[in-house]
Design an enzyme around this catalytic site. Structure first.
Site, PDB file in Angstrom:
ATOM      1  N   ASN A 168      -4.761   1.388  -1.538  1.00  0.00           N
ATOM      2  CA  ASN A 168      -4.898   0.167  -1.510  1.00  0.00           C
ATOM      3  C   ASN A 168      -5.676  -0.216  -2.853  1.00  0.00           C
ATOM      4  OD1 ASN A 168      -7.641   1.226  -1.117  1.00  0.00           O
ATOM      5  ND2 ASN A 168      -8.311  -0.694  -0.179  1.00  0.00           N
TER       6      ASN A 168
ATOM      7  N   ASP B 112      -9.735   1.750   2.053  1.00  0.00           N
ATOM      8  CA  ASP B 112      -9.795   1.364   3.442  1.00  0.00           C
ATOM      9  C   ASP B 112     -10.712   2.261   4.276  1.00  0.00           C
ATOM     10  OD1 ASP B 112      -8.606  -1.154   3.118  1.00  0.00           O
ATOM     11  OD2 ASP B 112      -6.617  -0.121   3.227  1.00  0.00           O
TER      12      ASP B 112
ATOM     13  N   LYS C 214       0.814  -1.230  -0.096  1.00  0.00           N
ATOM     14  CA  LYS C 214       0.019   0.001  -0.102  1.00  0.00           C
ATOM     15  C   LYS C 214       0.883   1.239   0.125  1.00  0.00           C
ATOM     16  CE  LYS C 214      -3.829  -2.286   2.420  1.00  0.00           C
ATOM     17  NZ  LYS C 214      -4.551  -2.237   3.604  1.00  0.00           N
TER      18      LYS C 214
END
Length: 285
Positions: free
Chosen positions: A95, A110, A74
């Site tokens: 992500n 996220d 990430k």
């Protein structure tokens, strides 16, 4: 159109089950989604290999729509992208990669997944919170808490010297962050919400001390419930698991990659829960 989840290890990722269920329910018969083993060293080369990308004149059947990224990619992917969303810059991690117009765009779903998981469980906006762990998920948690109106949080880590990147994230977010070690846990559980971003099993040792918190969000989804989650639930507290977060961040990824808003969250939920149950059954056979 093609899409995939990258990470290491990646074999047990639930993402293919979630995304494929979405494609099926949306009638996207020509779409595929796979899991590709990839570590930080291989990431630059793999991104170059994933061509052609959408928008370069090729037929859609040969094009890549996007990628989901898990650990440890990430943060590593950021300098390899053509553009990055403001949120991904703030949290220091993407992500999601969307291929469009021949370019690679990074985003972070996220944070959205965390917000939706808390809302779905009926957890009200906390007035105080403690976050366990200092990695990429902890950084996204700080952003989600800020979006819920919390601008002061405590981070518990094993070694504060290794939490530098998350401290920088807090500064970018405008969040006042106190960093403490796990031996201070007893003094820091008198909060509205504890979020554990620790790996599976890592919070087990704290289960008894966490039992008295009113709400626990544990990002682990298998095996479930964790010892900490079971302790909080037994004491009458609210527990949020990692699967709702995974589900909602994946739904947002499908939206970004397909350009459609009719994402079938419940079909994705059913597919993910079925696979979790299948794996649990296979472990007990």
């Amino acid at each position: 159109m093609r899409a995939a989840v990258l990470g290491s290890p990646i074999a047990h990722s639930l993402s293919p089950y979630l995304h494929r269920a979405a494609y099926q329910a949306m009638g996207l018969d020509g779409w595929s989604y796979e899991a590709l083993e990839c570590d930080e060293a291989r990431l630059p080369g793999l991104l170059r290999e994933l061509t052609p990308v959408r928008g370069q004149g090729q037929e859609d059947g040969d094009a890549w729509a996007g990628l989901s990224l898990t650990m440890p990619l990430k943060r590593a992917v950021l300098p390899l992208l053509d553009s990055v969303s403001e949120l991904a810059v703030e949290v220091g991690g993407a992500n999601t990669v969307v291929f469009r117009d021949g370019l690679r765009h990074g985003d972070n779903t996220d944070v959205y997944g965390i917000e939706q998981a808390l809302a779905e469980a009926g957890v009200p906006a906390p007035r105080s919170a403690t976050v366990l762990g200092g990695g990429a998920t902890a950084a996204s948690t700080l952003a989600a808490l800020r979006n819920l109106g919390l601008f002061s949080t405590t981070l518990l880590v094993r070694d504060p010297a290794r939490a530098g990147e998350t401290v920088e994230v807090a500064e970018r977010l405008g969040v006042a962050l106190a960093v403490e070690t796990f031996d201070k846990l007893d003094a820091l559980t008198g909060v509205d919400l504890v979020v554990s971003t620790l790996p599976s099993g890592a919070a087990d040792a704290f289960a008894d001390r966490l039992a008295r918190v009113p709400a626990l969000f544990d990002v682990v989804y298998s095996p479930w419930p964790t010892r900490a989650a079971a302790a909080v639930q037994a004491a009458g507290g609210t527990v949020v698991g990692g699967f709702p977060m995974l589900l909602h961040q994946a739904a947002r990824q499908v939206e970004l990659m397909t350009g459609r808003t009719d994402v079938p969250v419940e079909a994705m939920r059913a597919a993910g829960e079925a696979e979790i149950l299948r794996r649990a059954a296979s472990r007990t056979d």
